[in-house]
Write an enzyme that holds these catalytic residues in place. Structure first.
Site, PDB file in Angstrom:
ATOM      1  CB  CYS A 119      -1.014  -0.109   1.186  1.00 29.97           C
ATOM      2  SG  CYS A 119      -2.426   1.188   1.163  1.00 29.97           S
ATOM      3  CG  HIS A 120      -0.494   5.064   1.374  1.00 31.30           C
ATOM      4  ND1 HIS A 120      -1.513   4.195   1.415  1.00 31.30           N
ATOM      5  CD2 HIS A 120      -0.413   6.302   1.133  1.00 31.30           C
ATOM      6  CE1 HIS A 120      -2.564   5.292   0.933  1.00 31.30           C
ATOM      7  NE2 HIS A 120      -1.780   6.423   0.801  1.00 31.30           N
ATOM      8  N   GLY A 121       3.412   1.939   1.951  1.00 27.11           N
ATOM      9  CA  GLY A 121       4.819   1.500   2.252  1.00 27.11           C
ATOM     10  C   GLY A 121       5.698   2.166   1.108  1.00 27.11           C
ATOM     11  CG  LEU A 122       5.448   0.835  -3.441  1.00 33.75           C
ATOM     12  CD1 LEU A 122       6.724   1.055  -4.019  1.00 33.75           C
ATOM     13  CD2 LEU A 122       5.037  -0.087  -2.592  1.00 33.75           C
ATOM     14  CD  GLN A 123       3.063   7.876   0.995  1.00 35.37           C
ATOM     15  OE1 GLN A 123       2.896   7.434   2.402  1.00 35.37           O
ATOM     16  NE2 GLN A 123       2.383   8.806   0.755  1.00 35.37           N
TER      17      GLN A 123
END
Length: 193
Positions: A119-123
């Protein structure tokens, strides 16, 4: 043989994206250290439950469970671990501002150790500058950051996952079966029935 996995989390991490992988990886015999900057072993973080309602443009957020950490962030060294796991939710937006989080992510990448991001871990991976020419996925709102970081955003269903060499990514928690399977294969985990 058990592998040692570092899981970097923070307040308002997505509840399912921290609880399910943490328990699943322990269940198959791996060691998982869940850590958060500024927190110690046995401290807790708040989680959030995100869901999608028909006709709404983005997710809704509810307060989730308290999640207990099991290691001190200050004592973490990438050389002590075999892999890195970065769940999503709102936590990555502030975790990516922590210099040690970024340097740890860069070290795992440099050493070609498995990195899983949901999910937002790619940030965090984007901020660490490790996505150049990497095929990956994540929550669709992270696409601009992924592209700006030089990554190739792959549009997949919510239950999909993408693997490019040692980096495994998923859109959100519905993809747990897919990305966890890829991650376990990358770790060399053999499950027999």
């Amino acid at each position: 043989m058990a592998k040692k996995i570092l899981m970097i989390v923070g307040d308002y991490v997505e509840d399912y994206e921290v609880m399910v992988p943490f328990q699943a990886l322990l269940m198959v015999g791996h060691i998982v250290h869940a850590v958060s900057p500024g927190k110690k072993d046995k401290d807790t973080i708040a989680t959030a439950v995100h869901d999608f309602l028909p006709g709404e443009q983005t997710y809704t957020e509810l307060k989730g469970h308290r999640f207990a950490l099991n290691f001190d962030f200050d004592n973490v060294k990438s050389s002590d671990y075999d892999a890195l796991l970065v769940p999503g939710g709102r936590a990555p937006e502030f975790l990516r501002l922590n210099e040690k989080v970024i340097s740890l992510t860069q070290e795992f990448h440099r050493d070609k150790k498995p990195i899983a991001s949901v999910c937002h871990g790619l940030q965090i991976l984007s901020a660490a500058g490790i996505l150049k020419n990497v095929n990956c996925t994540g929550y669709f709102a992270c696409k601009p950051e992924i592209v700006q970081a030089g990554g190739n955003y792959i549009d997949t269903p919510a239950d999909g996952a993408v693997q490019d060499d040692h980096i495994i990514s998923a859109v959100a928690w519905p993809g747990h079966p897919q990305w966890l399977s890829l991650f376990l294969q990358k770790l060399g985990t053999k499950i027999t029935l």
